[in-house]
Design an enzyme around this catalytic site. Sequence first.
Site, PDB file in Angstrom:
ATOM      1  N   GLU A 202       0.842  -1.204   0.000  1.00  0.00           N
ATOM      2  CA  GLU A 202       0.000   0.000   0.000  1.00  0.00           C
ATOM      3  C   GLU A 202       0.873   1.248   0.000  1.00  0.00           C
ATOM      4  O   GLU A 202       1.744   1.402   0.870  1.00  0.00           O
ATOM      5  CB  GLU A 202      -0.914  -0.023   1.236  1.00  0.00           C
ATOM      6  CG  GLU A 202      -1.891   1.142   1.267  1.00  0.00           C
ATOM      7  CD  GLU A 202      -2.862   1.079   2.437  1.00  0.00           C
ATOM      8  OE1 GLU A 202      -3.181  -0.035   2.913  1.00  0.00           O
ATOM      9  OE2 GLU A 202      -3.297   2.154   2.887  1.00  0.00           O
TER      10      GLU A 202
ATOM     11  N   LYS B 258      -6.817  -1.060  11.718  1.00  0.00           N
ATOM     12  CA  LYS B 258      -6.275  -1.444  10.406  1.00  0.00           C
ATOM     13  C   LYS B 258      -5.023  -0.613  10.131  1.00  0.00           C
ATOM     14  O   LYS B 258      -4.014  -1.122   9.621  1.00  0.00           O
ATOM     15  CB  LYS B 258      -7.349  -1.229   9.334  1.00  0.00           C
ATOM     16  CG  LYS B 258      -6.998  -1.763   7.959  1.00  0.00           C
ATOM     17  CD  LYS B 258      -6.183  -0.822   7.105  1.00  0.00           C
ATOM     18  CE  LYS B 258      -5.976  -1.377   5.706  1.00  0.00           C
ATOM     19  NZ  LYS B 258      -5.106  -0.523   4.883  1.00  0.00           N
TER      20      LYS B 258
ATOM     21  N   ASP C  23       4.459 -14.774  11.423  1.00  0.00           N
ATOM     22  CA  ASP C  23       3.130 -15.182  10.966  1.00  0.00           C
ATOM     23  C   ASP C  23       2.130 -14.041  11.175  1.00  0.00           C
ATOM     24  O   ASP C  23       1.595 -13.861  12.271  1.00  0.00           O
ATOM     25  CB  ASP C  23       2.736 -16.441  11.767  1.00  0.00           C
ATOM     26  CG  ASP C  23       1.389 -16.998  11.372  1.00  0.00           C
ATOM     27  OD1 ASP C  23       0.616 -16.291  10.710  1.00  0.00           O
ATOM     28  OD2 ASP C  23       1.112 -18.145  11.752  1.00  0.00           O
TER      29      ASP C  23
ATOM     30  N   HIS D  26      -1.987  10.498   0.021  1.00  0.00           N
ATOM     31  CA  HIS D  26      -2.334   9.327  -0.794  1.00  0.00           C
ATOM     32  C   HIS D  26      -2.374   9.668  -2.270  1.00  0.00           C
ATOM     33  O   HIS D  26      -1.924   8.912  -3.102  1.00  0.00           O
ATOM     34  CB  HIS D  26      -3.720   8.815  -0.378  1.00  0.00           C
ATOM     35  CG  HIS D  26      -3.634   7.797   0.697  1.00  0.00           C
ATOM     36  ND1 HIS D  26      -4.402   6.676   0.721  1.00  0.00           N
ATOM     37  CD2 HIS D  26      -2.852   7.733   1.785  1.00  0.00           C
ATOM     38  CE1 HIS D  26      -4.095   5.960   1.787  1.00  0.00           C
ATOM     39  NE2 HIS D  26      -3.161   6.591   2.447  1.00  0.00           N
TER      40      HIS D  26
HETATM   41  C1  MEV Z   1      -5.397   3.289   5.444  1.00  0.00           C
HETATM   42  O1  MEV Z   1      -4.739   2.135   4.983  1.00  0.00           O
HETATM   43  C2  MEV Z   1      -5.314   3.379   6.948  1.00  0.00           C
HETATM   44  C3  MEV Z   1      -6.106   4.516   7.579  1.00  0.00           C
HETATM   45  O2  MEV Z   1      -7.465   4.443   7.139  1.00  0.00           O
HETATM   46  C4  MEV Z   1      -6.011   4.325   9.081  1.00  0.00           C
HETATM   47  C5  MEV Z   1      -6.911   5.263   9.878  1.00  0.00           C
HETATM   48  O3  MEV Z   1      -7.961   5.680   9.380  1.00  0.00           O
HETATM   49  O4  MEV Z   1      -6.562   5.504  11.048  1.00  0.00           O
HETATM   50  C6  MEV Z   1      -5.580   5.844   7.156  1.00  0.00           C
END
Ligand code: MEV
Length: 440
Positions: A90, A282, A298, A395
Amino acid sequence: MSDMNTNKTITGFSKLSKRRKIKWIVENFFKDPENVMKELVSYWHNDDKQQEILDGFSENTISNFYMPFGVAPNFIIDGEAMVIPMVIEESSVVAAASSAAKFWMGRGGFKTEIIGTEKIGQVFFKWSGDIVELEKQFDEIKKVLRRDTAAITKNMEARGGGILKIDLINLTDKEDNLYQIRSTFETCDSMGANFINSVLEQFAVTLKEYTADWEHDQAEIVMSILSNYTPNCIVRARVECPIADLGNFGASKLSANEFAEKFATAIKIAEIDPYRATTHNKGIFNGIDAIVLATGNDFRAIEACGHAYASRSGQYSSLSHCSITDGIFKFWLDIPLAVGTVGGLTKLHPIAKRSLELLGSPSAQKLMSIIAVTGLAQNFAAVKSLVTTGIQQGHMKMHLQNILATLDANTDEKTNALTYFADKVVSFNAVRDFISKSRK
Ligand code: MEV
């Protein structure tokens, strides 16, 4: 016609040579078999020995799936400067980790504490006899379980680990006649899966034999397996500084105080709202998975455990926390991380081996610290962007670069596009139009 009558199923596939495997795949599933064959073969390692090592990690391999191997410098972890190896597909993740590392480099760096290193294994069995009888005998059973696993635990004990505790857990209120032997382990620098599973399978054999001539019933083993939930194998990573030292947040025009308050509110939201907590965590795993993968650990086990831990109160919640007290901004992450620096892929995968070398050949505990810091840094960078500029700014720049690469843009075209799109919405079509116009 169903696929059963076509060439899309096969027996004996695993016995075919790699070339024949590819041949069968490309001839039956691709429109352009010759080129796909060439492409798959082009990703084979040019050193047969290295390719053999990679093939050894899995089954039915036909090629290698490349992922970027990046590094994030300027991490100060418990006073030591480190460069973090990261395997991630990513865009922005490595850049974000690096920027958070640089931000905290001048503010005392990251600090860590190992809170526990205990692993868990379970043997589930059915027993229809009297629970009192089982409980009465359990101290004796434990001795026999330890005795029968002595050959397996000998080396681990020599390294300072082994079986810590063996408990009998009665599950008959949830399922008739169901019990569990839950054992805890110290596995030192190894993740311990093989060690724990070997011990557990011996426990199962021993338990069955021990109860073989009991009057009522023999224990009937259901299964023996380690648990990937390790809530007592925990590390804390943290950063802190006086609010005034947070500085100013240029484009967003936030003062240090406003930033600290807004950041803390964002963390609170992740603590109370599972929808946000999932995205928030995430972001933490963007960092954690990348270094876990780079060091040959792992990542599925780490993810499963992290999310189970995030749900331990009964509601899925944030893994990181923030406080502002007496003018001090504190941000920390508590996370279970069962990782190893010996065994598994760690010394077999050529790049995993280099990743560990890059980190100074750490112990498993030190690796826990480094991984947790990477997760915290990633989370800091994401939430900092979210409460200031928003994440699309960063991004979109990466997205634009990816589109330009797809369009085979040359250096001049790239420079012009970056300037042109600095204040415009980036989309594939818009970039393609821009490049075709400039090529005319
Ligand atoms: C994107 O891969 C991860 C984010 O969405 C994490 C977040 O919102 O804290 C930017």
